[in-house]
Design an enzyme around this catalytic site. Structure first.
Site, mmCIF file in Angstrom:
data_model
loop_
_atom_site.group_PDB
_atom_site.id
_atom_site.type_symbol
_atom_site.label_atom_id
_atom_site.label_comp_id
_atom_site.label_asym_id
_atom_site.label_seq_id
_atom_site.Cartn_x
_atom_site.Cartn_y
_atom_site.Cartn_z
ATOM 1 N N CYS A 42 -3.730 -4.820 -1.890
ATOM 2 C CA CYS A 42 -4.350 -4.678 -3.202
ATOM 3 C C CYS A 42 -5.861 -4.752 -3.040
ATOM 4 O O CYS A 42 -6.355 -5.103 -1.967
ATOM 5 C CB CYS A 42 -3.911 -5.800 -4.132
ATOM 6 N N GLY B 7 -4.855 0.626 -3.565
ATOM 7 C CA GLY B 7 -3.685 0.582 -4.418
ATOM 8 C C GLY B 7 -3.799 1.518 -5.601
ATOM 9 O O GLY B 7 -4.814 1.500 -6.302
ATOM 10 N N ASN C 106 -4.881 -10.795 -3.761
ATOM 11 C CA ASN C 106 -4.438 -9.839 -2.746
ATOM 12 C C ASN C 106 -3.775 -10.640 -1.646
ATOM 13 O O ASN C 106 -4.409 -11.531 -1.074
ATOM 14 C CB ASN C 106 -5.641 -9.063 -2.186
ATOM 15 N N GLY C 107 -2.533 -10.339 -1.355
ATOM 16 C CA GLY C 107 -1.842 -11.061 -0.296
ATOM 17 C C GLY C 107 -0.383 -11.238 -0.624
ATOM 18 O O GLY C 107 0.154 -10.575 -1.520
ATOM 19 N N TYR D 220 -6.117 1.402 9.396
ATOM 20 C CA TYR D 220 -5.709 2.312 8.328
ATOM 21 C C TYR D 220 -6.220 1.963 6.926
ATOM 22 O O TYR D 220 -6.726 2.817 6.207
ATOM 23 C CB TYR D 220 -4.173 2.362 8.290
ATOM 24 N N THR E 136 -7.765 9.466 7.782
ATOM 25 C CA THR E 136 -8.058 8.216 8.488
ATOM 26 C C THR E 136 -8.351 8.440 9.971
ATOM 27 O O THR E 136 -9.207 7.785 10.551
ATOM 28 C CB THR E 136 -6.868 7.235 8.341
ATOM 29 N N ASP F 247 -3.157 10.509 15.165
ATOM 30 C CA ASP F 247 -2.802 9.847 13.901
ATOM 31 C C ASP F 247 -3.118 8.351 14.012
ATOM 32 O O ASP F 247 -3.266 7.833 15.121
ATOM 33 C CB ASP F 247 -1.299 10.042 13.625
ATOM 34 N N ASP F 248 -3.211 7.667 12.849
ATOM 35 C CA ASP F 248 -3.512 6.234 12.907
ATOM 36 C C ASP F 248 -2.317 5.407 13.341
ATOM 37 O O ASP F 248 -2.443 4.416 14.045
ATOM 38 C CB ASP F 248 -4.043 5.734 11.549
#
Ligand code: SF4
Length: 480
Positions: A2, A28, A100-101, A254, A298, A360-361
């Site tokens: 988030c 998000g 966030n978490g 990412y 990315t 790619d990541d």
């Protein structure tokens, strides 16, 4: 994952919160919300992008010089509106909080609050748990004057109960703005000052936008309290040892925007170094492509360096429709598969009859990689090699990154050869775990690498891990 923002100052807080949330939109797209305090709380939250949830009418209503905001990524389930943040509690003082978490002991704490504290919880969101615990501890203080040391001692009691990752911003009505980060520093959180006052956010890009000059990381285990006069008080609620620090390494791979700086490490620079490490790994595999192509967006920085290390051309061979959301965080498998073709289209002239190395990541389930390689084969590629600048993902994240259950990781029980065959690549190369840590530039900073290694920085009782897994399988909605 988030994004959070908190503001206190002289001007209307929403004038800063709204642009900051737009800067954090990549963290998000499921829901957005903001709460401000004037003489009462004002709140607007709902499902959708920041620009969908807010409009001139409701922004006008969000008055007050202190406030918090939140963006949430799509959850396992449909994402119910009740789980959108911030959350408000009116006693004691009145608090609005955004988080966030992910709390590993969420279910235990929820049961405790309902059964022992007789709290009514209206969501499946751990932000509501933290808010209630904080209100209980502040209530015990019961002081009219809320001095910083009292806030910190209440917070210390809250920390004793929480296991998991948490970066939190909250406003205490007419008192101040409080920001704090878990003892391992798993989720990022920064603060800074501008002409208006103090701002806190998940990533420095948001504070850049707000014109903050002295942007600093909230340290692992630290809390920052800013009162209405703009005075900062900082306190180390828990002092982690060097070994305890465990910032999420996947932020650099990412999640975070490349123009952010997290814990003193530039995300873009980390991605360049990851490209260098991956390039060396590709060289040991004897890869000699005609060109290196990134899976946009990315992987772009890393792919450029991979091309440099291999001494071959870097080309844009896949064009992204920028109006489609990031596929990694779309909720269902079917949506992800369709989204790849909606999102990416190859440039045939760069692909046809060529040996292409795609960078790619990461590879989570393998379906996106398979679809992309399918696109290149249809476009007439001669050979296609696939390289991931992160190692195989094998273990679930219990700290708020919804990378699904163990069973959904393609690398969980499959060899690299089997994955290569599944995605349809001629060669598959992964970054090594050591290359990942070197590339991010760990130095003496500690990182969480649990999704690659299975070594988690916090306690996770087997019973709780089972419950988390079962909950994800049931596809109920949680938020983080
Ligand atoms: S498990 Fe992986 S995604 Fe989760 S916090 Fe650790 S490094 Fe980040």
């Amino acid at each position: 994952m988030c994004g959070i923002v908190g503001v206190i100052g002289k001007n209307e807080a929403i004038d800063s919160i709204y642009p900051a949330l737009i800067a954090l939109q990549h963290r998000g797209q499921d829901s957005a919300g903001a709460a401000t305090f004037e003489t009462a709380f004002h709140m607007k939250k709902g499902n959708g992008l920041v620009t969908t949830v807010f409009n001139p009418k409701n922004l006008e209503r969000l008055r007050g010089t202190m406030g918090v905001g939140h963006v949430r990524y799509p959850t396992v389930g449909p994402g119910v509106a009740e789980d959108a943040q911030p959350f408000i509690i009116t006693t004691p003082y009145g608090i609005a909080l955004a988080h966030n978490g992910n709390l590993v002991n969420y279910f235990d704490l929820r049961q405790h609050l309902i059964e022992n504290e007789l709290r009514y919880l209206n969501s499946n969101c751990d932000a509501e748990i933290i808010l209630n615990l904080l209100s209980i501890e502040l209530m015990k203080i019961g002081a009219k004057q809320l001095e910083p040391r009292k806030v910190f001692s209440a917070l210390a009691k809250v920390y004793e109960r929480l296991i998991g990752s948490f970066a939190v911003v909250c406003i205490i009505a007419q008192k101040g703005l409080l920001a704090f980060r878990d003892p391992h520093g798993i989720k990022p959180l920064v603060y800074g000052r501008n002409k208006n006052g103090t701002c806190c956010a998940s990533e420095s890009v948001a504070l850049d936008l707000l014109g903050c000059t002295d942007v600093t990381d909230v340290k692992a285990g630290q809390a920052i309290y800013t009162d209405t006069q703009g005075t900062w008080s900082k306190h180390q609620i828990v002092t982690p040892t060097k070994k305890d620090k465990a910032a999420c390494i996947f932020e650099y791979v990412y999640f975070a925007r490349p123009d952010s700086i997290i814990d003193g490490i530039g995300v873009y620079e980390a991605r360049l170094r990851l490209g260098e490490e991956l390039g060396k790994e590709c060289r040991t595999h004897g890869l000699k492509p005609d060109a290196v192509i990134p899976v946009p967006d990315t992987a772009r920085a890393s792919a450029q360096i991979v091309a440099e290390v291999l001494g071959v051309k870097y080309r844009e061979g896949l064009i992204k429709n920028r109006y489609i959301h990031r596929t990694f965080i779309m909720p269902t498998q079917q949506e992800r598969i369709e989204a790849v073709r909606l999102k990416l289209n190859p440039i045939r002239s760069e692909i046809q009859n060529k040996k292409i190395l795609l960078v790619d990541d990461s590879i989570v389930r393998g379906n996106t990689s398979r679809e992309i390689i399918g696109l290149l084969r249809e476009a007439g590629v001669r050979e296609v090699y696939y390289a991931s600048y992160s190692p195989p993902l094998r273990f679930p994240c219990v700290y708020g990154i919804d990378m699904q259950t163990k069973g959904e990781f393609i690398a969980r029980n499959k060899s690299i050869k089997t994955i290569q065959k599944y995605i349809g690549a001629d060669t598959l190369v992964y970054q090594t775990p050591a290359g990942l840590v070197r590339g991010v530039g760990a130095g003496d900073k500690g990182f969480c690498t649990a999704c690659f290694t299975g070594t988690y920085p916090t306690d996770i009782p087997a019973r709780l891990m089972k419950r988390i897994e079962a909950d994800r399988i049931r596809k109920t909605s949680t938020c983080s």
